[in-house]
Design a protein around this motif. Sequence first.
Motif: not given
Length: 369
Positions: A44-64
């Motif tokens: 029941g949480l209200d929002f889920f956000g994913v950040g955009e990064h372009h480096r090896h520590e983070f897997a999300i480069s295409a949030p949409e």
Amino acid sequence: MARNHEFGLDTFGDVTLGPDGEPLPQAQVLRNVVEEAELADRLGLDFFGVGEHHRHEFAISAPEVVLAAIAGRTERIHLGSAVTVLSSDDPVRVYQRFATLDAVSGGRAEVILGRGSFIESFPLFGYDLSQYQDLFEEKLNLFSALLPQEPVTWTGKLRSSLTDQEVFPKVEHGSLRTWVGVGGSPESVVRAAHYGLPLVLAIIGGSPARFAPLADLYRKALAQFGHESQPIAVHSPGIVADSDEQALETLWPHYEVIMNRIGRERGWGAVTREHFEGEASPNGALYAGSPETVAQKIAATLRALGAQRFDLKYSNGTLPHEAMLRTIELYATEVVPRVRELLAADEADATGETDAAGDADATPATPGA
């Protein structure tokens, strides 16, 4: 009112450690993020956000793309970026991608626009870092022109102009919910107010209360620009565990590694356990502890800033997936209800004071007084 506050989660898709102590493949991390979002929706949480990064520590480069996958497996939670690096992207394409997400999610899309705290996207996409400020200024100007969903005529210096151009798809109901994320500069706060857009304060170090003047500046600037009041959200890192000690002991080794890695790049000194515990104290920006500790701290932040939303950045370096799932569970089932309870008590106290004052005013004056 307390019931009108929103509570969300943010992640950058930090590459985490598996059961064998080795980093997981980024593909598995992305699948885990979808699972984490599903849990947030069920609870029941209200929002889920994913950040955009372009480096090896983070897997999300295409949030949409990640958010679209989540949309297909959730029902009610709002989905957005945290943040989209608008400076190194095209405003029209960003708008189209989030308008598409809004359509496939049944109107649950949001976008948080920002300059980002990392610079890897600039050389990756062919942008000149010396134009860091100008790129964001101009692209935010264009993006704001797209929000009314009318034919756009626009001229800039760093991007080709548009003449009576329509942009598709259209957002089905109202307009795309668009926030501006800022890291603490007054100029950025005033810029968000100039466009009449909601504000996200990324508070990742120091006392959250020191952002209160920025929140006040934002509200004053909105009024001066002739805009209606807009919500303020807070984005801060944290972890929730069964006890304060467990939260700190679980998080510290992962926090130390990621902060020191980034610190070496930026010329910071090595992070110490003392600094870590200071950030986790009531006066720091790390929301780490038991449900009661974290709830008290979130409530204090919302009070101090007059904010309407709190987004916990629950992924922290290589912190394992299982620990993050536990944070999500405790945040949704214990922290958020407790924060609402604390804020409701504030309102009840304020109402009681008002009623008492009203009763005093209505008391007949004592003869001869």
